[in-house]
Design a protein around this motif. Sequence first.
Motif, PDB file in Angstrom:
ATOM      1  N   ALA A  10       0.829  -1.206   0.000  1.00 13.34           N
ATOM      2  CA  ALA A  10       0.000   0.000   0.000  1.00 13.34           C
ATOM      3  C   ALA A  10       0.862   1.254   0.000  1.00 13.34           C
ATOM      4  N   VAL A  11       1.873   1.253   0.854  1.00 15.56           N
ATOM      5  CA  VAL A  11       2.739   2.425   0.956  1.00 15.56           C
ATOM      6  C   VAL A  11       3.527   2.637  -0.333  1.00 15.56           C
ATOM      7  N   ASN A  12       4.116   1.568  -0.849  1.00 14.81           N
ATOM      8  CA  ASN A  12       4.951   1.694  -2.042  1.00 14.81           C
ATOM      9  C   ASN A  12       4.138   2.143  -3.248  1.00 14.81           C
ATOM     10  N   ARG A  13       2.943   1.567  -3.425  1.00 16.45           N
ATOM     11  CA  ARG A  13       2.112   1.948  -4.575  1.00 16.45           C
ATOM     12  C   ARG A  13       1.649   3.394  -4.441  1.00 16.45           C
ATOM     13  N   ALA A  14       1.252   3.792  -3.255  1.00 19.16           N
ATOM     14  CA  ALA A  14       0.821   5.170  -3.045  1.00 19.16           C
ATOM     15  C   ALA A  14       1.957   6.145  -3.338  1.00 19.16           C
ATOM     16  N   HIS A  15       3.140   5.833  -2.855  1.00 23.01           N
ATOM     17  CA  HIS A  15       4.275   6.713  -3.092  1.00 23.01           C
ATOM     18  C   HIS A  15       4.657   6.757  -4.567  1.00 23.01           C
ATOM     19  N   GLU A  16       4.517   5.632  -5.261  1.00 20.14           N
ATOM     20  CA  GLU A  16       4.760   5.623  -6.704  1.00 20.14           C
ATOM     21  C   GLU A  16       3.825   6.597  -7.420  1.00 20.14           C
ATOM     22  N   LEU A  17       2.611   6.746  -6.876  1.00 23.35           N
ATOM     23  CA  LEU A  17       1.606   7.610  -7.469  1.00 23.35           C
ATOM     24  C   LEU A  17       1.607   9.012  -6.881  1.00 23.35           C
ATOM     25  N   GLY A  18       2.571   9.276  -6.028  1.00 20.87           N
ATOM     26  CA  GLY A  18       2.705  10.605  -5.459  1.00 20.87           C
ATOM     27  C   GLY A  18       1.759  10.914  -4.327  1.00 20.87           C
ATOM     28  N   LEU A  19       1.247   9.893  -3.670  1.00 17.66           N
ATOM     29  CA  LEU A  19       0.297  10.093  -2.580  1.00 17.66           C
ATOM     30  C   LEU A  19       0.913   9.713  -1.236  1.00 17.66           C
ATOM     31  N   PRO A  20       0.657  10.503  -0.196  1.00 13.51           N
ATOM     32  CA  PRO A  20       1.098  10.121   1.143  1.00 13.51           C
ATOM     33  C   PRO A  20       0.175   9.062   1.729  1.00 13.51           C
ATOM     34  N   VAL A  21       0.664   8.393   2.744  1.00 13.33           N
ATOM     35  CA  VAL A  21      -0.097   7.331   3.413  1.00 13.33           C
ATOM     36  C   VAL A  21      -0.106   7.581   4.909  1.00 13.33           C
ATOM     37  N   THR A  22      -1.265   7.472   5.517  1.00 12.97           N
ATOM     38  CA  THR A  22      -1.357   7.518   6.966  1.00 12.97           C
ATOM     39  C   THR A  22      -2.000   6.235   7.462  1.00 12.97           C
ATOM     40  N   ALA A  23      -1.593   5.800   8.619  1.00 21.15           N
ATOM     41  CA  ALA A  23      -2.075   4.534   9.167  1.00 21.15           C
ATOM     42  C   ALA A  23      -2.758   4.740  10.509  1.00 21.15           C
ATOM     43  N   HIS A  24      -4.001   4.294  10.596  1.00 22.82           N
ATOM     44  CA  HIS A  24      -4.661   4.181  11.898  1.00 22.82           C
ATOM     45  C   HIS A  24      -3.984   3.019  12.615  1.00 22.82           C
ATOM     46  N   ALA A  25      -3.407   3.276  13.774  1.00 21.40           N
ATOM     47  CA  ALA A  25      -2.690   2.207  14.475  1.00 21.40           C
ATOM     48  C   ALA A  25      -2.824   2.369  15.975  1.00 21.40           C
ATOM     49  N   HIS A  26      -3.571   1.466  16.582  1.00 20.83           N
ATOM     50  CA  HIS A  26      -3.625   1.389  18.037  1.00 20.83           C
ATOM     51  C   HIS A  26      -2.624   0.348  18.555  1.00 20.83           C
ATOM     52  N   ALA A  27      -2.561  -0.798  17.911  1.00 19.60           N
ATOM     53  CA  ALA A  27      -1.713  -1.887  18.394  1.00 19.60           C
ATOM     54  C   ALA A  27      -0.239  -1.505  18.348  1.00 19.60           C
ATOM     55  N   LEU A  28       0.491  -1.883  19.361  1.00 20.28           N
ATOM     56  CA  LEU A  28       1.934  -1.637  19.379  1.00 20.28           C
ATOM     57  C   LEU A  28       2.591  -2.240  18.147  1.00 20.28           C
ATOM     58  N   ASN A  29       2.242  -3.484  17.816  1.00 16.08           N
ATOM     59  CA  ASN A  29       2.830  -4.135  16.647  1.00 16.08           C
ATOM     60  C   ASN A  29       2.460  -3.415  15.359  1.00 16.08           C
ATOM     61  N   ALA A  30       1.263  -2.839  15.319  1.00 17.87           N
ATOM     62  CA  ALA A  30       0.841  -2.115  14.120  1.00 17.87           C
ATOM     63  C   ALA A  30       1.599  -0.805  13.976  1.00 17.87           C
ATOM     64  N   VAL A  31       1.866  -0.128  15.094  1.00 21.52           N
ATOM     65  CA  VAL A  31       2.674   1.094  15.039  1.00 21.52           C
ATOM     66  C   VAL A  31       4.081   0.764  14.549  1.00 21.52           C
ATOM     67  N   GLU A  32       4.660  -0.295  15.091  1.00 20.83           N
ATOM     68  CA  GLU A  32       6.001  -0.693  14.676  1.00 20.83           C
ATOM     69  C   GLU A  32       6.017  -1.079  13.204  1.00 20.83           C
ATOM     70  N   GLN A  33       4.983  -1.780  12.777  1.00 23.31           N
ATOM     71  CA  GLN A  33       4.881  -2.204  11.377  1.00 23.31           C
ATOM     72  C   GLN A  33       4.760  -0.990  10.453  1.00 23.31           C
ATOM     73  N   ALA A  34       3.895  -0.044  10.830  1.00 24.09           N
ATOM     74  CA  ALA A  34       3.697   1.157  10.016  1.00 24.09           C
ATOM     75  C   ALA A  34       4.990   1.954   9.890  1.00 24.09           C
ATOM     76  N   LEU A  35       5.709   2.065  10.983  1.00 23.45           N
ATOM     77  CA  LEU A  35       6.984   2.771  10.964  1.00 23.45           C
ATOM     78  C   LEU A  35       7.976   2.050  10.057  1.00 23.45           C
ATOM     79  N   HIS A  36       7.993   0.736  10.140  1.00 22.13           N
ATOM     80  CA  HIS A  36       8.938  -0.072   9.365  1.00 22.13           C
ATOM     81  C   HIS A  36       8.716   0.077   7.856  1.00 22.13           C
TER      82      HIS A  36
END
Length: 328
Positions: free
Chosen positions: A132-158
């Motif tokens: 999702a992030v790579n395709r959005a960036h290829e198209l010039g769009l930023p990505v934001t992630a709703h993340a409550h879970a600790l693992n999801a925050v770490e994943q989004a950052l990664h």
Amino acid sequence: MPGPTRSAGSPNVPSRTSTRSSRSRCTHTWRPASPPSGTWATGAAPYSGGGTGPNATTCRRCWGRAHRSPASADTAGRWGGEASGVDGIREAVRLRAAADADLIKVMASGGVFTPGTDTTRPQFTDRELAAAVNRAHELGLPVTAHAHALNAVEQALHVGVDGIEHCTCVTATGAHVPDRLADRLAASGVAVCATLGTDPGVVTPPEVVAMAAAAGLSEAALRDGVATLHRAGVRLVAGSDAGLGPAKPHGVLPETVVEYVACGIPATAALAAATSVGAEVCGLGRRRGRVRPGFDADLLVVDGDPTSDITALRRPLAVYRAGHPVRG
């Protein structure tokens, strides 16, 4: 990191607000402007009055999993959708870009008030979220992630998202932002919207408090997390999750800034989170967010000095948009 479902909630984003679920965030920076005695001018700081106010940057399209309900059924195809698998997610992003999206939002974890989801687990695999992030960036769009879970925050950052919504770092034992993770978030420059801010005049129903508690969220835990993020130097923006319920009506953003100060954030930094930092995150930092020559003259005048009494934001006297009075 597989999850049982792929989902997204209302498009509340750190960098831009959705027309379906606006945060009432005004993207202009606070800066004193030689106000008359007893008043203070800010560069379009949070404005809670009704009617016309300072310019707000809105996002025409956002993508995640739409809440399927009669109220949103007619907009589901434009506002959201469900997707899984790398190819399916890349195609979903492409379709939103083709529909003139401004930003892609992904529900990286479950939501507190979204039935059938889990706030303690990611909802996409690493490969899916990266797609999702790579395709959005290829198209010039930023990505934001709703993340409550600790693992999801770490994943989004990664995977390199541009913004993280909530960032509460929930586990099975509760919500806690680890210092080491806060340092990594700060080093990355990712924008974090902690979504504090409730109407102090509204009593939160016990069942809502119970739902939040079941998800490991409490006022003390949320404020402690924001304090940790600030100490680490994380790029905080102000957003309230407005529209979520009676205690979070649209226009509640001043309370977000008030709560930031209650977390130990200096008033000037809290005001910047609602104004200058927001302008920068929205890509408007060269013409909005500061009271200076050549910038849009969007101003809020309040009764008092918000650097010494942040609750002055609750007392707006006048609002100017592009130098023209729209209130007061």
